[in-house]
Motif scaffolding. Structure first.
Motif, PDB file in Angstrom:
ATOM      1  N   ASP A   1       0.854  -1.248  -0.029  1.00 60.99           N
ATOM      2  CA  ASP A   1      -0.082   0.085   0.002  1.00 60.99           C
ATOM      3  C   ASP A   1       0.910   1.205   0.039  1.00 60.99           C
ATOM      4  O   ASP A   1       1.852   1.150   0.859  1.00 60.99           O
ATOM      5  N   ARG A   2       0.496   2.206  -0.524  1.00 59.74           N
ATOM      6  CA  ARG A   2       1.194   3.547  -0.896  1.00 59.74           C
ATOM      7  C   ARG A   2       2.530   3.548  -1.353  1.00 59.74           C
ATOM      8  O   ARG A   2       3.492   4.413  -1.204  1.00 59.74           O
ATOM      9  N   PHE A   3       2.880   2.389  -1.906  1.00 62.41           N
ATOM     10  CA  PHE A   3       4.194   2.220  -2.537  1.00 62.41           C
ATOM     11  C   PHE A   3       4.649   3.291  -3.837  1.00 62.41           C
ATOM     12  O   PHE A   3       5.604   3.605  -3.808  1.00 62.41           O
ATOM     13  N   LYS A   4       3.633   3.247  -4.557  1.00 66.18           N
ATOM     14  CA  LYS A   4       3.706   4.070  -6.007  1.00 66.18           C
ATOM     15  C   LYS A   4       3.921   5.655  -5.537  1.00 66.18           C
ATOM     16  O   LYS A   4       4.748   6.190  -6.402  1.00 66.18           O
ATOM     17  N   ALA A   5       3.396   5.800  -4.308  1.00 64.17           N
ATOM     18  CA  ALA A   5       3.530   7.334  -4.114  1.00 64.17           C
ATOM     19  C   ALA A   5       5.133   7.407  -3.733  1.00 64.17           C
ATOM     20  O   ALA A   5       5.699   8.618  -3.999  1.00 64.17           O
TER      21      ALA A   5
ATOM     22  N   LEU B   1       9.935   9.936  -4.711  1.00 62.02           N
ATOM     23  CA  LEU B   1      11.422   9.948  -4.407  1.00 62.02           C
ATOM     24  C   LEU B   1      12.228   9.450  -5.468  1.00 62.02           C
ATOM     25  O   LEU B   1      13.517   9.379  -5.335  1.00 62.02           O
ATOM     26  N   GLY B   2      11.597   8.778  -6.443  1.00 63.58           N
ATOM     27  CA  GLY B   2      12.423   8.278  -7.385  1.00 63.58           C
ATOM     28  C   GLY B   2      12.557   6.577  -7.344  1.00 63.58           C
ATOM     29  O   GLY B   2      12.331   5.920  -6.259  1.00 63.58           O
ATOM     30  N   HIS B   3      12.782   6.102  -8.531  1.00 62.93           N
ATOM     31  CA  HIS B   3      12.812   4.549  -8.540  1.00 62.93           C
ATOM     32  C   HIS B   3      14.244   4.221  -7.709  1.00 62.93           C
ATOM     33  O   HIS B   3      13.961   2.976  -7.191  1.00 62.93           O
ATOM     34  N   PRO B   4      15.181   4.542  -7.710  1.00 64.76           N
ATOM     35  CA  PRO B   4      16.365   4.049  -6.764  1.00 64.76           C
ATOM     36  C   PRO B   4      16.035   3.966  -5.361  1.00 64.76           C
ATOM     37  O   PRO B   4      16.192   2.883  -4.794  1.00 64.76           O
ATOM     38  N   VAL B   5      15.142   5.020  -4.829  1.00 66.52           N
ATOM     39  CA  VAL B   5      14.819   4.632  -3.282  1.00 66.52           C
ATOM     40  C   VAL B   5      13.656   3.396  -3.228  1.00 66.52           C
ATOM     41  O   VAL B   5      13.633   2.820  -2.185  1.00 66.52           O
ATOM     42  N   GLY B   6      12.641   3.634  -4.473  1.00 64.36           N
ATOM     43  CA  GLY B   6      11.754   2.561  -4.554  1.00 64.36           C
ATOM     44  C   GLY B   6      12.226   1.429  -4.614  1.00 64.36           C
ATOM     45  O   GLY B   6      11.951   0.225  -3.720  1.00 64.36           O
ATOM     46  N   ASP B   7      13.388   1.247  -5.341  1.00 64.82           N
ATOM     47  CA  ASP B   7      14.044  -0.271  -5.488  1.00 64.82           C
ATOM     48  C   ASP B   7      14.591  -0.778  -4.163  1.00 64.82           C
ATOM     49  O   ASP B   7      14.672  -1.674  -3.730  1.00 64.82           O
TER      50      ASP B   7
ATOM     51  N   GLY C   1       6.909  -5.767  -9.834  1.00 63.57           N
ATOM     52  CA  GLY C   1       6.660  -4.518  -9.223  1.00 63.57           C
ATOM     53  C   GLY C   1       6.719  -4.598  -7.697  1.00 63.57           C
ATOM     54  O   GLY C   1       7.545  -4.908  -7.114  1.00 63.57           O
ATOM     55  N   ASP C   2       5.513  -4.150  -7.144  1.00 61.47           N
ATOM     56  CA  ASP C   2       5.374  -4.087  -5.876  1.00 61.47           C
ATOM     57  C   ASP C   2       4.555  -5.349  -5.248  1.00 61.47           C
ATOM     58  O   ASP C   2       3.897  -5.301  -4.122  1.00 61.47           O
ATOM     59  N   GLU C   3       4.452  -6.342  -5.909  1.00 57.76           N
ATOM     60  CA  GLU C   3       3.607  -7.615  -5.586  1.00 57.76           C
ATOM     61  C   GLU C   3       4.545  -8.681  -5.097  1.00 57.76           C
ATOM     62  O   GLU C   3       5.675  -8.906  -5.944  1.00 57.76           O
ATOM     63  N   PHE C   4       4.419  -9.383  -4.127  1.00 56.19           N
ATOM     64  CA  PHE C   4       5.001 -10.461  -3.684  1.00 56.19           C
ATOM     65  C   PHE C   4       4.231 -11.714  -3.482  1.00 56.19           C
ATOM     66  O   PHE C   4       2.706 -11.416  -3.404  1.00 56.19           O
ATOM     67  N   ALA C   5       4.644 -12.749  -3.146  1.00 54.27           N
ATOM     68  CA  ALA C   5       3.636 -13.980  -2.899  1.00 54.27           C
ATOM     69  C   ALA C   5       4.278 -14.899  -2.038  1.00 54.27           C
ATOM     70  O   ALA C   5       5.433 -15.052  -1.953  1.00 54.27           O
TER      71      ALA C   5
ATOM     72  N   VAL D   1      15.190   4.808   4.680  1.00 52.24           N
ATOM     73  CA  VAL D   1      15.965   4.492   3.440  1.00 52.24           C
ATOM     74  C   VAL D   1      16.329   5.938   3.039  1.00 52.24           C
ATOM     75  O   VAL D   1      15.701   6.719   2.761  1.00 52.24           O
ATOM     76  N   ASP D   2      17.637   5.915   2.787  1.00 51.32           N
ATOM     77  CA  ASP D   2      18.499   7.100   2.314  1.00 51.32           C
ATOM     78  C   ASP D   2      18.082   8.300   3.057  1.00 51.32           C
ATOM     79  O   ASP D   2      17.488   9.365   2.660  1.00 51.32           O
TER      80      ASP D   2
END
Length: 789
Positions: free
Chosen positions: A395-399, A404-410, A435-439, A468-469
């Protein structure tokens, strides 16, 4: 006639004329055949000279009683001189080293044979003439021995042997006939014929054998050269073992591969060399056991991969070999090739790992998850058990990713993976779908309470703050679980069921865990059918616009309307916008629907007084469309609505999409003279930076704050005051949404909001009802008393 020639250049068929040295047909180098003949004669040269000399000395002893010692000695010297001259001639002319012999050289050999036969014939004829029959018998026996020896030792050059036998035989036939001993004469004829025939057969057999040996030697030489070139130019090596499976004939490259000297390897067991330290313990890898069995059973093998211990380092060899057998089928060991394929093996392992693991989180990827789930379902069917599949969406990962950019997201995803990994047991396999889906695959899900507990633990663990950073990040997790085989008898069905359960958790606002229920499938099917109907809604004229008035907080006069989309379908009836708008966005239908709304609202606004504005909601997907601005301009031109009477409403979510260029599009909208409104301010990811970058006309205060202010909630009061003060200082207007009671209206007026929108002043109404508000008024506005009751 052209002779058949092998690849080595030697003929396969040899004519009799060539064998006898009488002819030299064109097309073939017959000199090589004659060289082989001379080589065969050289092998017996010393024995021939010694044997002939001994026989000559016996002949001198026999003949000296009849002709005197001087005559016999002269004969002996002549014969010995001939032998010596022949040997010196051959040596001087290097007859033995030549690769090709001419017909002339062969003729010299024939002359020497004729001369030798003539000298022996003179001795026999002399004894015949002096009447010494006893001496004739003794000399006859010696000459028979010489003729037999010539048939054996000179068979390599048949004609030379035949000339010697013929000359000697003729003298014996004549001598016995001369003394009237017909029996001995006939015997001499028979022996001569037999020996001549033997010379021909032995000579032909000899030369064919030599030709075959030459072919074999040339083939062996070619093979040796090829093997040497193979080792010199390739990365492979040769290895051989004896019957005891010990190394024989050590290849230099094989020794180099082992890091040892050839003398250190020779004679050692092959398995000991490749096993390394495990040779002493006896704990061999399975591949070495297979190799040992192949060697033990004397089976051929090809491209066998075996781990080899070399100075404590594990290397991978690829070995191929086959047993060596002689013509009798006797085993003589193994001969094979090998190569070091460690780098290729590591590359293949790396590729295999990349194909089964996620590169960002190092968790198993979708492929490995589906394989594991398939095995878990097989075990469940076999043992009448249950397995589970749990899908997790952040939840709220896309924001976070967009702001903050993809590097922080990664890096955040990697932290999430670490947390998930920390709570896994041997009963679960956690992986990333993308993406941000795990199983998570739950191998044994018989305990429903355990599944519920795991879902809650995942949500709790992933919802704790992340550092993170130098950013403190807050996200959550939504979880959906399906149990097999109850919720699906195939991998695809079970994953689909878990996805539906996850969708329900997301629909509840996130931070929830739901188990699959059959009705979820019904809802999904309903959603699918609704999407099909939605795609046809425009063509079937099923859409309509309702308009909710926006009034002045001071006078209560209508200042504008917000256009609200409504959908009435013959099958589903009136569908809530909260239901079909997200569906339209997911189905990528919001573009054409939004265009219809824009054009329709602009046309209907032209029926209102010139001071009344119309507000149209625009989604982030519409703003990202490169043709959006052209469409707005076209709608204004087509309806002739002035730009200042159009207000476009957006939410803060448009700024969450990195790279869409939302700010630039909004700036161009403002440049066209169109009003810009920020809806639901304070409920999402509010940032004053948006207000600094974009000059909004109006900020709309959400209904939740209006209700809180009416109830005297301090926080809501403070927020509305702050928004109003900020808007006034920035030259912006404020609109309070959701005003339903008189108390709420009065509170809004006290707080300083300039405009009010809500059921108190009017519900969303059809176009003709909105138009009725202005009938009988010349002014460009209507009071609150004129609203529809």
């Amino acid at each position: 006639m052209e002779e058949k020639v092998s690849q080595s250049g030697l003929p396969r068929d040899i004519p009799l004329s060539v064998l006898l040295g009488l002819a030299d047909p064109k097309g073939v180098d017959w000199g090589r055949i004659r060289a082989l003949q001379f080589e065969g004669m050289r092998q017996n040269d010393l024995v021939k000279i010694i044997g002939s000399t001994v026989c000559a000395m016996l002949a001198v002893q026999i003949a000296s009683e009849s002709v005197g010692f001087l005559a016999a000695g002269a004969w002996f010297l002549a014969l010995s001189g001939l032998y010596l001259y022949t040997h010196v001639t051959y040596k001087n002319q290097a007859m033995w080293q030549r690769k090709s012999i001419s017909l002339r050289d062969t003729a010299i050999s024939h002359l020497f044979s004729v001369a030798a036969g003539t000298i022996w014939s003179i001795a026999f004829v002399t004894l015949t003439l002096v009447g010494n029959q006893a001496g004739m018998m003794d000399l006859w026996s010696i000459m028979i021995c010489l003729m037999v020896g010539s048939a054996m030792m000179l068979s390599a050059i048949p004609l030379s042997s035949i000339l010697f036998i013929g000359a000697s035989g003729c003298s014996m036939i004549f001598g016995w006939y001369y003394v009237d001993n017909f029996q001995m004469s006939m015997a001499s004829i028979a022996i001569t014929i037999l020996l001549v025939s033997s010379c021909l057969m032995t000579g032909r057999s000899f030369i064919y054998r030599k030709v075959a040996e030459a072919h074999l030697n040339e083939k062996s030489e070619v093979v040796s050269l090829l093997l040497k070139e193979f080792e010199d130019t390739g990365a492979d090596w040769l290895w051989q073992t004896d019957t005891s499976r010990r190394i024989a004939h050590v290849s230099p490259r094989f020794a180099h591969a082992l890091g040892l000297l050839p003398e250190e390897i020779d004679g050692k067991p092959f398995l000991q060399l490749v096993a390394g330290q495990s040779w002493d313990t006896g704990k061999f890898p399975p591949a070495l056991h297979d190799l040992a069995e192949k060697l033990k059973r004397r089976d051929s093998f090809s491209n066998m991969m075996v781990p080899v211990q070399i100075r404590g380092e594990t290397r991978w060899w690829e070995l191929s070999a086959s047993p060596k057998m002689d013509d009798s089928g006797v085993f003589h060991g193994f001969r094979g090739v090998g190569s070091d394929v460690t780098e290729q093996r590591e590359s293949a392992d790396k590729i295999s790992h990349m194909a089964r693991f996620d590169t960002l989180t190092s968790l198993p990827n979708r492929l490995q998850l589906t394989e594991t789930l398939g095995k878990a379902m097989q075990n469940s069917d076999k043992w009448n058990g249950r397995c589970g599949f749990m899908m997790i969406d952040l939840d709220r990962f896309k924001a976070v990713n967009d702001t903050l950019g993809h590097p922080v997201g990664d890096r955040l995803l990697a932290r999430v993976a670490d947390r998930l990994r920390s709570i896994m047991t041997d009963n679960e396999l956690c992986g990333r779908l993308g993406g941000d889906e795990f199983a998570i695959v739950i191998k044994d899900a018989s305990d429903s309470q355990y599944t519920e507990m795991l879902g809650k633990q995942i949500i709790e663990t992933l919802s704790r703050p992340y550092e993170v950073d130098q950013h403190t990040l807050y996200i959550g997790a939504s979880v959906g679980t399906a149990i097999g085989p109850r919720d699906g008898r195939t991998v695809e069905m079970l994953m689909r069921s878990a996805d539906l359960a996850l969708y329900r958790s997301k629909d509840q606002g996130g931070g929830a865990h739901n188990q699959y229920e059959p009705k979820l499938h019904v809802h999904a099917e309903e959603r699918r059918v609704m999407e099909i109907a939605l795609r046809k809604a425009l063509d079937n004229d099923e859409f309509a616009l309702n308009y909710q008035p926006v009034v002045s907080a001071d006078t209560g006069g209508v200042m504008g309307f917000e256009a609200l989309l409504r959908w009435t379908n013959p099958e589903f009836g009136v569908v809530s916008p909260a239901k079909f708008i997200p569906l339209a966005e997911d189905a990528r239908l919001i573009g054409p629907i939004g265009e219809w709304v824009m054009r329709t609202a602009c046309k209907e606004a032209m029926n209102w007084p010139s001071t009344i504005k119309v507000a149209v909601n625009v989604s982030a997907d519409q703003l990202s469309d490169p043709n959006f601005l052209d469409m707005v301009v076209s709608a204004l031109q087509e309806s002739q609505l002035p730009a200042q009477r159009l207000e476009i409403e957006v939410t803060e979510s448009i700024f969450m999409r990195e790279g869409t260029g939302a700010t630039e599009v909004l700036d161009q909208i403002i440049a066209l003279g169109i009003n810009l409104s920020l809806d639901d301010f304070g409920t999402g990811y509010s940032s004053l930076g948006y207000l600094r970058k974009t000059r909004f006309t109006t900020i709309k205060v959400d209904r939740s704050f209006v209700q809180g202010a009416a109830k005297k909630v301090p926080e809501s009061l403070a927020i509305i005051r702050a928004v109003v003060a900020m808007a006034d200082s920035l030259g912006m207007s404020t609109t309070a949404e959701g005003a339903e009671t008189e108390e709420e209206v009065k509170m809004i007026q006290q707080l300083g909001c300039r405009k009010i929108q809500g059921y108190y002043f009017g519900r969303p109404m059809a176009p003709h009802d909105a138009l009725e508000l202005f009938r009988g008024h010349d002014s460009g506005s209507a009071t609150a008393d004129d609203r529809a009751a």
